[in-house]
Design a protein around this motif. Structure first.
Motif, PDB file in Angstrom:
ATOM      1  N   GLU A 102       0.818  -1.223   0.000  1.00  0.00           N
ATOM      2  CA  GLU A 102       0.000   0.000   0.000  1.00  0.00           C
ATOM      3  C   GLU A 102       0.852   1.274   0.000  1.00  0.00           C
ATOM      4  O   GLU A 102       0.439   2.304   0.517  1.00  0.00           O
ATOM      5  N   GLN A 103       2.073   1.206  -0.545  1.00  0.00           N
ATOM      6  CA  GLN A 103       2.948   2.373  -0.661  1.00  0.00           C
ATOM      7  C   GLN A 103       3.342   2.528  -2.123  1.00  0.00           C
ATOM      8  O   GLN A 103       3.761   1.566  -2.766  1.00  0.00           O
ATOM      9  N   TYR A 104       3.234   3.763  -2.610  1.00  0.00           N
ATOM     10  CA  TYR A 104       3.515   4.051  -4.017  1.00  0.00           C
ATOM     11  C   TYR A 104       4.395   5.280  -4.107  1.00  0.00           C
ATOM     12  O   TYR A 104       4.452   6.105  -3.198  1.00  0.00           O
ATOM     13  N   TYR A 105       5.075   5.410  -5.245  1.00  0.00           N
ATOM     14  CA  TYR A 105       5.978   6.537  -5.483  1.00  0.00           C
ATOM     15  C   TYR A 105       5.668   7.115  -6.848  1.00  0.00           C
ATOM     16  O   TYR A 105       5.600   6.388  -7.837  1.00  0.00           O
ATOM     17  N   CYS A 106       5.482   8.425  -6.909  1.00  0.00           N
ATOM     18  CA  CYS A 106       5.253   9.102  -8.185  1.00  0.00           C
ATOM     19  C   CYS A 106       6.607   9.510  -8.751  1.00  0.00           C
ATOM     20  O   CYS A 106       7.317  10.330  -8.170  1.00  0.00           O
ATOM     21  N   THR A 126       0.824   6.713   0.547  1.00  0.00           N
ATOM     22  CA  THR A 126       0.558   5.548   1.372  1.00  0.00           C
ATOM     23  C   THR A 126      -0.934   5.491   1.651  1.00  0.00           C
ATOM     24  O   THR A 126      -1.551   6.515   1.971  1.00  0.00           O
ATOM     25  N   ILE A 127      -1.515   4.307   1.536  1.00  0.00           N
ATOM     26  CA  ILE A 127      -2.939   4.145   1.810  1.00  0.00           C
ATOM     27  C   ILE A 127      -3.079   3.424   3.140  1.00  0.00           C
ATOM     28  O   ILE A 127      -2.591   2.308   3.306  1.00  0.00           O
ATOM     29  N   GLU A 128      -3.731   4.090   4.102  1.00  0.00           N
ATOM     30  CA  GLU A 128      -3.975   3.521   5.425  1.00  0.00           C
ATOM     31  C   GLU A 128      -5.434   3.740   5.776  1.00  0.00           C
ATOM     32  O   GLU A 128      -5.924   4.871   5.733  1.00  0.00           O
ATOM     33  N   ASP A 129      -6.108   2.673   6.140  1.00  0.00           N
ATOM     34  CA  ASP A 129      -7.518   2.736   6.534  1.00  0.00           C
ATOM     35  C   ASP A 129      -8.373   3.452   5.491  1.00  0.00           C
ATOM     36  O   ASP A 129      -9.261   4.239   5.829  1.00  0.00           O
ATOM     37  N   GLY A 130      -8.078   3.218   4.224  1.00  0.00           N
ATOM     38  CA  GLY A 130      -8.858   3.800   3.142  1.00  0.00           C
ATOM     39  C   GLY A 130      -8.544   5.252   2.841  1.00  0.00           C
ATOM     40  O   GLY A 130      -9.155   5.853   1.970  1.00  0.00           O
ATOM     41  N   LYS A 131      -7.584   5.853   3.549  1.00  0.00           N
ATOM     42  CA  LYS A 131      -7.209   7.246   3.319  1.00  0.00           C
ATOM     43  C   LYS A 131      -5.803   7.302   2.747  1.00  0.00           C
ATOM     44  O   LYS A 131      -4.910   6.585   3.198  1.00  0.00           O
TER      45      LYS A 131
END
Length: 58
Positions: free
Chosen positions: A17-21, A29-34
Motif C-alpha cells: 500500500e505504498q507508491y511513489y510518483c 501511502t494508503i492507510e484505513d482507506g485514506k
C-alpha cells in the motif's frame, strides 16, 4: 491510481500500500482507506503534505 498532485498514472509500488510518483517525487501511502501524501526530504525523512491536499471543514 493517479497521483493527486500531477495526475501521473504510472506510479511505482515500493511496499504494501505504498507508491511513489516518478514524475513529482511524492510518496503515497494508503492507510484505513485514506491516502497519505508525503514529500521525501534530502535526508530521506518524510514530510506530510496532507494539509495541502486535504482541507478540514470548519
Amino acid at each position: 491510481m493517479r497521483c493527486p498532485n500531477c495526475n501521473y498514472k504510472n506510479l511505482g509500488k515500493i511496499g504494501n500500500e505504498q507508491y511513489y510518483c516518478w514524475n513529482c517525487c511524492l510518496e503515497l501511502t494508503i492507510e484505513d482507506g485514506k491516502m497519505n501524501i508525503n514529500q521525501i526530504e534530502e535526508d530521506g525523512s518524510l514530510s506530510s503534505l496532507n494539509d495541502i491536499f486535504y482541507q478540514q471543514g470548519s
